[in-house]
Design an enzyme around this catalytic site. Structure first.
Site, PDB file in Angstrom:
ATOM      1  N   ASP A 117      20.826  67.178 -19.975  1.00  0.00           N
ATOM      2  CA  ASP A 117      20.710  66.740 -21.375  1.00  0.00           C
ATOM      3  C   ASP A 117      20.250  65.283 -21.457  1.00  0.00           C
ATOM      4  O   ASP A 117      19.293  64.956 -22.159  1.00  0.00           O
ATOM      5  CB  ASP A 117      22.092  66.819 -22.061  1.00  0.00           C
ATOM      6  CG  ASP A 117      22.281  68.097 -22.840  1.00  0.00           C
ATOM      7  OD1 ASP A 117      21.307  68.579 -23.428  1.00  0.00           O
ATOM      8  OD2 ASP A 117      23.413  68.603 -22.871  1.00  0.00           O
TER       9      ASP A 117
ATOM     10  N   THR B  37      23.491  75.773 -24.059  1.00  0.00           N
ATOM     11  CA  THR B  37      24.017  75.241 -22.791  1.00  0.00           C
ATOM     12  C   THR B  37      24.783  76.308 -22.005  1.00  0.00           C
ATOM     13  O   THR B  37      24.715  76.331 -20.789  1.00  0.00           O
ATOM     14  CB  THR B  37      24.966  74.042 -23.039  1.00  0.00           C
ATOM     15  OG1 THR B  37      25.872  74.385 -24.074  1.00  0.00           O
ATOM     16  CG2 THR B  37      24.195  72.820 -23.461  1.00  0.00           C
TER      17      THR B  37
END
Ligand code: AMP
Ligand code: MG
Length: 330
Positions: A47, A129
């Site tokens: 990320d 995710t």
């Protein structure tokens, strides 16, 4: 038709393509024996590294623009974050070889302040995710918003093939939509042709194919169950993580999906980066996206879509029928 020489399109395509390569190398690391499946640290590193990369590219190409994204470098600059910053810097060096930790922090924070509220980009570095950690679908999602309208959107879907199926070893899909110019697909990993995407013509809810989040907690499961039963929807749902669902619907391979406010989180609202890129992809392919009351999505409220409880996504023909049915179910 999309003009691939347009500087905004060029920036967005290149940023998402390379971000997907970075995500792929983190994912190969997760597959290695040393990292447990439920360890979230690799996705945290991915990320931050992708947001730093996109911030770096924006600083080069559009230094006046803002970037609205999830991460901030504060945590990386704390004592506890130092080792994560080292790993993030290592991944960023795959695309910017001379990157220093200080620069990485600056790029992560690029565009947080300054610029105009009227024009900004929004990024989800790794959308889905949980899918990413499981080795399923995930997406890199980027959109440009001007005066409250999404103008440009790019979704990088590394595990989505050209038929809308899961293919972790294939070329992946790069989806691009521009306001007024349609939605197009090309391979993520090479320079293949652009193919236009169009939503399905399905008009009957009973015949519709529903896309659903893998995570049941991302909706109001009881209301969805009642909806499917009352409308006689019989086709098995397609379960997928991330905004790859918007790409599949835009390609006409699914007809509808929705995020209803979950009962355990009545104030839950989606983030702008979870909706804006996918919404333009669906709308430019002929579909429709509103909140659960049928209102347009308000992209002027900052990071959270405060004014839009629930999101409904459809091929357009089914939209009013879905809204009516949902509103009849309490
Ligand atoms: P999904 O389509 O299930 O992959 O979820 C899309 C995005 O929305 C993810 O970034 C999720 O974190 C977020 N999301 C959607 N619904 C919820 C919810 N009820 N609670 C927390 N996050 C959610
Ligand atoms: Mg997300």
């Amino acid at each position: 038709m999309i003009d691939l020489n347009d500087p905004q399109i060029n920036f967005a395509l290149d940023a998402v393509r390379r971000a997907a390569q970075m995500a792929g190398s983190v994912q190969r690391q997760i597959e290695g024996e040393s990292v447990a499946k439920d360890d979230r640290s690799p996705v945290t590193v991915a990320d931050f590294a992708i947001q730093a990369w996109v911030g770096h590219q924006m600083a080069q190409c559009f230094p006046q623009d803002r970037l609205v994204a999830e991460e901030s470098s504060d945590m990386l600059q704390s004592e506890d974050g130092r080792s994560i910053l080292e790993s993030v810097t290592e991944f960023v060096r795959q695309v910017v070889p001379q990157a220093s930790p200080d620069e990485v922090c600056r790029w992560i924070d690029f565009g947080k302040t300054g610029g105009t509220q009227e024009r900004f980009w929004t990024l989800d570095p790794i959308d889905g995710t949980k899918g990413f950690i499981r080795g399923d679908h995930y997406a890199i999602a980027l959109a440009l918003i001007e005066k409250g309208h999404v103008r440009l959107a790019v979704l990088g879907c590394p595990h989505l093939d050209d038929k809308g199926f899961f293919e972790p070893k294939g070329n992946g899909s790069l989806i691009i939509a521009q306001a007024g110019c349609g939605t197009w697909r090309m391979p993520l990993n090479d320079q293949g042709p652009l193919t236009p995407l169009k939503v399905s013509p399905c008009r009957e809810l009973a015949e519709a194919c529903m896309l659903r989040s893998v995570e049941a907690s991302h909706t109001h499961a009881d209301r969805v169950k009642s909806f499917l039963k009352q409308l006689g929807v019989h086709k098995p749902p397609i379960l997928m993580d991330s905004q790859a669902k918007y790409a599949v619907l835009a390609a006409g391979l699914g007809d509808m999906f929705f995020y209803l406010v979950p009962p355990h989180k009545p104030n839950f609202r989606m983030k702008i980066w979870d909706v804006a890129p996918g919404a333009l992809v669906v709308e430019e392919a002929g579909g429709r996206v509103t909140d659960a009351k049928g209102n347009s999505i308000d992209y002027t409220t900052g990071t959270t879509l405060e004014n839009n409880p629930g999101i409904v996504i459809s091929n357009g023909c089914l939209h009013d029928k879905i809204l009516n049915a949902l509103n009849a179910i309490t």
